[in-house]
Structures are given as C-alpha cells and as structure tokens.
Design an enzyme around this catalytic site. Sequence first.
Site, PDB file in Angstrom:
ATOM      1  N   ASP A 231     -12.943  -0.205 -10.290  1.00  0.00           N
ATOM      2  CA  ASP A 231     -11.537  -0.583 -10.407  1.00  0.00           C
ATOM      3  C   ASP A 231     -11.190  -0.970 -11.845  1.00  0.00           C
ATOM      4  O   ASP A 231     -11.961  -1.682 -12.502  1.00  0.00           O
ATOM      5  CB  ASP A 231     -11.318  -1.800  -9.485  1.00  0.00           C
ATOM      6  CG  ASP A 231      -9.870  -2.223  -9.394  1.00  0.00           C
ATOM      7  OD1 ASP A 231      -9.078  -1.446  -8.851  1.00  0.00           O
ATOM      8  OD2 ASP A 231      -9.532  -3.333  -9.876  1.00  0.00           O
ATOM      9  N   GLU A 291     -11.512   4.405 -12.121  1.00  0.00           N
ATOM     10  CA  GLU A 291     -10.047   4.360 -12.061  1.00  0.00           C
ATOM     11  C   GLU A 291      -9.565   4.414 -13.509  1.00  0.00           C
ATOM     12  O   GLU A 291      -9.398   3.391 -14.174  1.00  0.00           O
ATOM     13  CB  GLU A 291      -9.549   3.080 -11.383  1.00  0.00           C
ATOM     14  CG  GLU A 291      -8.055   3.190 -11.097  1.00  0.00           C
ATOM     15  CD  GLU A 291      -7.304   1.877 -11.011  1.00  0.00           C
ATOM     16  OE1 GLU A 291      -6.117   1.909 -10.654  1.00  0.00           O
ATOM     17  OE2 GLU A 291      -7.876   0.814 -11.332  1.00  0.00           O
TER      18      GLU A 291
HETATM   19  C1  NOJ Z   1      -6.273  -1.019  -9.106  1.00  0.00           C
HETATM   20  C2  NOJ Z   1      -6.249  -0.980  -7.610  1.00  0.00           C
HETATM   21  O1  NOJ Z   1      -6.230   0.355  -7.189  1.00  0.00           O
HETATM   22  C3  NOJ Z   1      -5.025  -1.762  -7.189  1.00  0.00           C
HETATM   23  O2  NOJ Z   1      -4.724  -1.589  -5.823  1.00  0.00           O
HETATM   24  C4  NOJ Z   1      -5.242  -3.199  -7.554  1.00  0.00           C
HETATM   25  O3  NOJ Z   1      -4.075  -3.939  -7.268  1.00  0.00           O
HETATM   26  C5  NOJ Z   1      -5.572  -3.363  -9.047  1.00  0.00           C
HETATM   27  N1  NOJ Z   1      -6.494  -2.388  -9.540  1.00  0.00           N
HETATM   28  C6  NOJ Z   1      -6.163  -4.717  -9.322  1.00  0.00           C
HETATM   29  O4  NOJ Z   1      -7.461  -4.796  -8.802  1.00  0.00           O
END
Ligand code: NOJ
Length: 568
Positions: A231, A291
């Site tokens: 993430d 991500e």
């Molecule tokens: C990216 C995640 O996909 C999202 O859902 C989340 O709110 C943020 N990172 C913070 O962890």
Amino acid sequence: MSKNSIVAGLLAATMCAFTPLAGGQLKKVDAEGREWWQHAVFYEVYPRSFADSNNDGIGDLNGIASKLGYLQRLGINAIWITPCYPSPQIDFGYDVSDYENIDPMYGTLADFDHLIAESKAHGIKIIMDFVPNHTSDQHKWFAESKSSRASPKRDWYIWRDGQGPNQPPNNWTSTFGGSAWKYDPATGQYYYHYFYAEQPDLNWRNPEVVQAMMDAMRFWYHRGVAGFRLDAVDTLYEDPDLKDNPLLPGNDKFGFPNTHEIYNKKLPEVHDIMREMRKVADEYGAVLIGETWTQNVAQLREYYGERNDELQMPMDLMMTEFKQLSAPVFREHIGAVESAGGWPVFVISNHDIVRSYTRWGDGVHNDDIAKVAAAMYLTLRGTSIMYYGEEIGMENYGPNSKDEVRDPIGRRGWPLEKGRDGERTPMQWSTAKNAGFTEGRPWLPVAPTYTTHNVASETADPHSILNFYRQLLALRRDEPALREGQYVPLNQDDPNVFAFVRRLRGQAVLVALNISGSGQTVKLDLAKAGFPSARLKVLVSSSRKPLRPVSTTLSMEPYSALVLKIAP
Ligand code: NOJ
Ligand code: CA
C-alpha cells in the site's frame, strides 16, 4: 549456439523448469521461462463486500473460501485480499492495529489457514495487502510512542515540535483533508499522518521499524501467502528537514491549498526499502505488487529497480485515470508501456476509484463497452489485476446523500468528494435478497443493478459480460501468443479501432476493438506488419451474431471486440 540459448531451448521444451537464483536457490518458471505471476490473472477481493458467511452484513474469510469454485471457473489464478488484519476500520482495514492477526469480523487465523489450503486445492494463490506507511493509532506501537517523549518507541513515528502555538511543523496536508499534523497535548508535540489522523505514519528511517515490518511480512510468508500488494509505497519517507511543499494555485477538495508534494512523496529512499523488501520476498519466492500511482511510464519504470531488484509488479494505474475509452489514447499508452521494458501490470478498477463500467460507460452501450475494456486489458502482454464484480459489469452505486456515507473522506469532502463507498458495494451473486451477499443487513446498500447483473443470471446467459470474461481468460491460458507474444500495433492511424497482434514464433493472435459508438469497417494492414497470411479464425467475439470466418476487412459493430487467430 550460446550457452544461454541452449538453456532457453531446454526450458521451452519442458512445461515447467527451474532457473537458478542468487544464493543457489531455484526459481520455478514455465515453458516460456516466466514465473507464475507473469501469466496469472489476479483478482482483487474487498473482503467486507465479497461474501458474508455468518450473516452479520460484512463479508469474511469463510465467505471468500465458499466462492473459490466460482473464482476457479472464472479462470483467475490469484486473489489479492485487501487488509483483513485487526483494525478499528476507520479506513476499512487500512488502519492496521496488529499486523500478525485477523480481525474477528473476518474470522480467525485458523480460518485464514483454511482459506490458504482451500485456495491451493483450487489452484489459486493468496496475496495479502501490506500497509507499511502507517499503523492505526490503536496499534500498541503507537500507544507506546505517544505515552511519553522518552518512550523507546517515540521515534517509531514522526513526532515534531510545532512552529508556535497552533502552528504545525510545516504546510504538508493529508490526502484525506486538512493538515497532515495532529497535536498531542499530553506530550506537546505533533505527529505526522499522510492519511487520516487515525493512521500515524511510521518512521522508516528507524531500523527497528524496518525490522518489525519485515518480521510481519515473514509471518505471512510462513503461513503460505504468495506475496503482498504494498500500500501507498511512495509515502514511506519524508524530508527530515520538513521543508514546506511549494504551493500550487487553487484549493483541494477539502478546501486546503494545493501543494506540490515534493518533500513527502516519492523520495529516493523508497527504492532502498523496496530492495530490502524484495530480498525478503525472494527468500520465499514471493511476488511484490506495488500501489504505484505515477504520471507516466518513465516514473513507473523506476519501481522495477535499476537491476530489476525492486517490485516485480508495480501497478500501471494510469488507465484508471482515462476518463473515456479512446483508440488513440490507449494505443499511445500501450506503445509507451511497450517501449519502456519491464513486465506490464494492468489495472482498470479498484476499491479507490469509480468502477470502469461507470467511468467508461456511455449510458447506451455500457455492457458492450465493459467487454471491449476487458478484451483490451486481458489480451495485452503483461499481468492483469481484476476488481471483484468487474466481470459481471457491476457499476458504482451511491452514496446518494451525506448521511449515507460510510467512507470518512466522503463526509469530510461532501459534495465534491463523496468517498469510495460507490465502488465497494456488495458482490452481486444472484437475484436473491441482498443479491445473495448476506441474509443480514449489508454494510453498504446493494446496487439496484443486481437484478440483471449478477453471477447466477449471467452464468446462464451465453452473451453475458461474465461469460465473455470466462472466454477471454481461458484463451489467455491456452494461447501461448497471448501469454508471451510480442505486441505489434496495426492500423495506427485509425481513430476508432484499436488493433494489434500478439506474435510468438510462428503463431499470432489478432485483437481488434471498435472503441466507438458507430459501426466501423476496417481493412487490416497485415502484410505491412509482416503477416503474409490473411487466413483468420474467430477465437472470441463480443458480437451476438454467430462466429464465422472473417477476412482482413472487418465489419465491426459499435463497441465490439474480436480476437482472431492468424493462420501460420
Ligand atoms: C491506498 C488504499 O488503496 C486506500 O484504500 C487507503 O485508504 C490508502 N492507501 C491508505 O492506506
Ligand atoms: Ca460476516
């Protein structure tokens, strides 16, 4: 013949082989010399919304386990489960309060082990979501860190003095609204949070933090996970001098000045830690998915690492930002991806963005457009990551008023920012009550489209979006040219039809996508692209008309997709 080409030939001759890794280990590769994840299709499961086994209105691990047969028949190879660790659920799991357990609302560690075993029996691998940037403010590490300036864990988070009374340390803003600093009156300092205040950022400059997080990853590798989706990796490091970010014109959706986030995002140190995580992943033969929000392909390229020693699968999230389907835009993007090198990772939807069905639908041809989008990103060279419900044409639903909003950013930013509930509604399994998701009260409302767009009805309809996905995924599995073939663009000036060939040795598969609302006749310039044969056979077609032999002049219905085999 060189030694390398002899090895490559031997590899190709077997269905499955091993290739040496540094340190004397062996890495499993397939007939084309690829690792499993390169030819896999991944499927993102948002566990709250997938399947509820105990009827409390919230999906759970046993619910996922009960749907593995469906996922296997669909043809996916791995599921990425968004965070199911213990969490106060402020950010629905992305606020982790214990990295080495399962939240009781989703089940137990025993349920997780059962899911791993069952998945294996179904030929499906499990990818966990790992949240390295921040913990929950309820994590015991943060409680300790907050307890006193002298706490041994004080430096596990980012604490600083303010610039004066009610003056945070600098101008950094949270992406979820407001200052990124929260004052703690008990110790008289501010802590930094790029996301919600309930998600304090860890200090990755502290080696103890690094050690603790690597241990947490090992905990899950030992339980059998095949890798992690990491993430928010670009938020891991901040400028130690806390320099103000330059101001940009205008305000964000929460009314705060726009800034250019050069001092708290994408710092070079991110790459050092990606390499460290990769070393640990390599010990277990695991895959790391990032991500990785980037503005262009060159930026994305950096996440593979200069020596391909960082993330194997940095997500190309750029297509999710295309507001409209368009042949020239996709052609240009894929051209850039192809010339950059690296193994592409395509995504069109996830739990943070409006579903592709809604984003790209024109209100008239929505189902056809969903098929065109699928035929595009599931036939390209690379790995694709689907989002649950995409395969049945789920669309965004709600929230319709501020009172209904569950995602806190939607309450804070209403009406400019409505939050992410709309793309997280329950999976539509059937026409039964609550779309067959739960017998209880679903945590988010079920979209009204469940009456037509659901797994049961679409399974029975040969022309459904679901059956189209199944055909594409089967084809991807069975056609070496689709798995491995080189990308050769065709008819590059056509404003409406995006066409390309995937060529592998003597084999070639042609993909033609009419990305327009009107019928198109397209004369494929196959000879120019080096394909002397003009004999084509239909493999998959989105058209309801019966499949028949086609010539190099294609007559394509509005928003339609054709996948053809070029005879050798
Ligand atoms: C990216 C995640 O996909 C999202 O859902 C989340 O709110 C943020 N990172 C913070 O962890
Ligand atoms: Ca449940």
